[in-house]
Design an enzyme around this catalytic site. Sequence first.
Site, PDB file in Angstrom:
ATOM      1  N   CYS A 123       4.361   2.545   3.046  1.00  0.00           N
ATOM      2  CA  CYS A 123       4.786   1.321   3.704  1.00  0.00           C
ATOM      3  C   CYS A 123       4.477   1.513   5.176  1.00  0.00           C
ATOM      4  CB  CYS A 123       6.288   1.094   3.461  1.00  0.00           C
ATOM      5  SG  CYS A 123       7.098  -0.094   4.545  1.00  0.00           S
ATOM      6  N   GLU A 125       2.453  -5.829   3.313  1.00  0.00           N
ATOM      7  CA  GLU A 125       1.221  -5.217   2.822  1.00  0.00           C
ATOM      8  C   GLU A 125       0.067  -6.170   3.118  1.00  0.00           C
ATOM      9  OE1 GLU A 125       0.796  -2.308   2.043  1.00  0.00           O
ATOM     10  OE2 GLU A 125       2.626  -1.492   1.152  1.00  0.00           O
TER      11      GLU A 125
END
Length: 235
Positions: free
Chosen positions: A2, A110
């Site tokens: 992440c 993302e």
Amino acid sequence: MCGRFAASSSTEDLIDLFGIEEVADPAVASYNLAPTDPIPAVLDRLVADADAPMRTLVSPRWGLIPSWAKDPSGAARLINARAETIATKRSFSGSLSRRRCLIPADGYYEWTPKVESGRTVKQPWFLHPREGLFVMAGLYAWWREPGTGAWLLTATIITTQASDALGHIHDRMPMTVAPADWDAWLDPRRTESQCALPLLATPEDLSVHAVSRAVNRVANNGPELVLPVEDVPAT
């Protein structure tokens, strides 16, 4: 994953949710947290002559620096820790044993490639729970700067293989810890790594939507970054 996330909860909300007893660093809302930024984290610390650890709100720098590192240059590479190897990789194994934390977030970003006007651009997506906070599993470490002796608190987010439903966005995703397991996960007296690993959970039923490419620039920060792209106010 992440590499960017949003966390906007107030200090008061985090105190109520986690039963925090000590605020070392107040929470600061941010919708575009990036590596090396201070991030909100909850940990339990041992207190001399106390019967139980003290639950504390802190703001470690994102990107773990192992205690044995000679300098902080590798921290940006350790913003994530793969769940498959945290028990055996030297950078993380010590923290898994006794320095575990929770990292509360609204959700994370993302990117996927997108062809627009004949060129490929990076399209950001926001992934988040349908309700409530996204409480990510993390590890932390204290690093002492040579020369000055100053201590720096740093942290990393544990990741795993993405679920089938989200694999088209990215092949990795952050792991979580169920509320019923928060106490066990945070307890520094539980030093057996193999007892901690089963407490990790793969997120289920996350919602995902495209957001404005404004999030691509780390200097941009505001609640509009997490809105579905069709809901972003015109400027």
